[in-house]
Write an enzyme that holds these catalytic residues in place. Structure first.
Site, PDB file in Angstrom:
ATOM      1  N   SER A 119      -6.538 -17.071  13.265  1.00 24.46           N
ATOM      2  CA  SER A 119      -6.330 -15.779  12.617  1.00 24.46           C
ATOM      3  C   SER A 119      -7.516 -14.856  12.940  1.00 24.46           C
ATOM      4  CB  SER A 119      -6.139 -15.972  11.108  1.00 24.46           C
ATOM      5  OG  SER A 119      -5.631 -14.806  10.502  1.00 24.46           O
ATOM      6  N   LYS A 144       0.828   3.056  -8.234  1.00 26.59           N
ATOM      7  CA  LYS A 144      -0.564   2.636  -8.366  1.00 26.59           C
ATOM      8  C   LYS A 144      -0.700   1.175  -8.783  1.00 26.59           C
ATOM      9  CE  LYS A 144      -4.890   3.726  -8.061  1.00 26.59           C
ATOM     10  NZ  LYS A 144      -5.457   4.027  -6.742  1.00 26.59           N
TER      11      LYS A 144
END
Length: 286
Positions: free
Chosen positions: A101, A153
């Site tokens: 990764s 949010k």
């Protein structure tokens, strides 16, 4: 300058010792906390710049990382490549247990990548992991109260039921990050990469299979490769940052004072970071 001076001397006086600076980039990749030292641009920039200041034919980098932050991975990659171009030096990367990764993203900063046959390489993908606690909240009788300005949010709040549209938004972000990762690997590895449908699916392989796929250039360890390439008298110079023992815990070397709540909060944060770090390593059986 040292090499120029060396060439001006009679052959019998010339030094045959070659010094190769070595950087160890070992650990998970994420912004460092006060109680843990992780790989980030902030923690590695000084080492990288110091290594490239040496009058040496190459810079060697040892990588052992399961990944982590894609942003910090790319920033470290870019700093290595910028200095390699500026100083006109080649970079040799050596994989130890794992370069997966974000760890592999940093590895492709090398002009050549070497791995042990049993190293783990690849995992070219993006993952996000979390927990959901809505049923637990009901059982213990706790009500979650969140007030926001902006309807999105509080997306993916772990204390609320997961919403399909929130997951789709997250996956769209992941796809963009994944494409950036793929483009970077293709740019650096070019025609060395084999046309394999699994190459960018997030799968990972041993160093032996990684060689077949073009993810690495050769199998070998740092000392053997460098001494074979630059002579038996080649010396490896590990680049380290001067740090005291207590400063590793973020408690000293700062003008800021620490109260009991500060230390307690940092300890909790450190425990969470440790759990996240353990999860990253365990994906690769380490």
């Amino acid at each position: 300058m040292k090499r120029l001076f060396n060439r001006l001397l009679p052959k019998s006086w010339r030094s045959t010792v070659v010094i190769i600076p070595v950087i160890r980039l070992h650990g998970t990749i994420m912004p460092g906390g006060q109680f843990r030292q992780n790989l980030s641009l902030a923690t590695t920039a000084g080492l990288i710049e110091k290594a490239f200041s040496y009058d040496a034919p190459v810079v060697a980098i040892s990588i052992n990382s399961p990944g982590g932050s894609p942003v910090q991975s790319r920033l470290i990659f870019k700093r290595i490549r910028d200095l390699a171009t500026e100083k006109n030096k080649k970079v040799l990367v050596f994989v130890e247990d794992v370069a997966a990764s974000g760890g592999y993203m940093i590895a492709v900063a090398g002009d050549e990548i070497f791995a042990d046959p049993s190293s783990i390489v690849g995992s070219i993908g993006v993952v996000s992991a979390s927990f959901g606690f809505p049923e637990l909240m009901k059982k213990i009788g706790v009500e979650r109260r969140v007030h926001t300005a902006g309807q999105n949010k509080a997306v993916l709040d772990p204390f609320k039921p997961e919403k399909k549209e929130d997951v789709e938004r997250l996956k769209a972000l992941q796809l963009e990050i994944h494409e950036t990762f793929i483009d970077l690997v293709r740019e650096r590895r070019g025609t060395k990469l084999k046309d394999d449908p699994d190459l960018f699916t997030g799968l990972f392989w041993t160093g032996m299979k990684g060689l077949e796929l073009g993810l690495v250039d050769a199998l070998g360890d740092m000392r053997t490769v460098l001494k074979t390439r630059f002579g038996p008298k080649t010396q490896l110079r590990l680049i380290t940052a001067p740090r005291g023992f207590l400063s590793r815990f973020g408690l000293f070397g700062s003008n800021k004072g620490f109260s009991a709540p500060d230390i307690a909060a940092a300890a909790v944060s450190g425990a969470i970071d440790a759990a996240e770090e353990r999860a990253l390593w365990s994906r690769f059986g380490l």
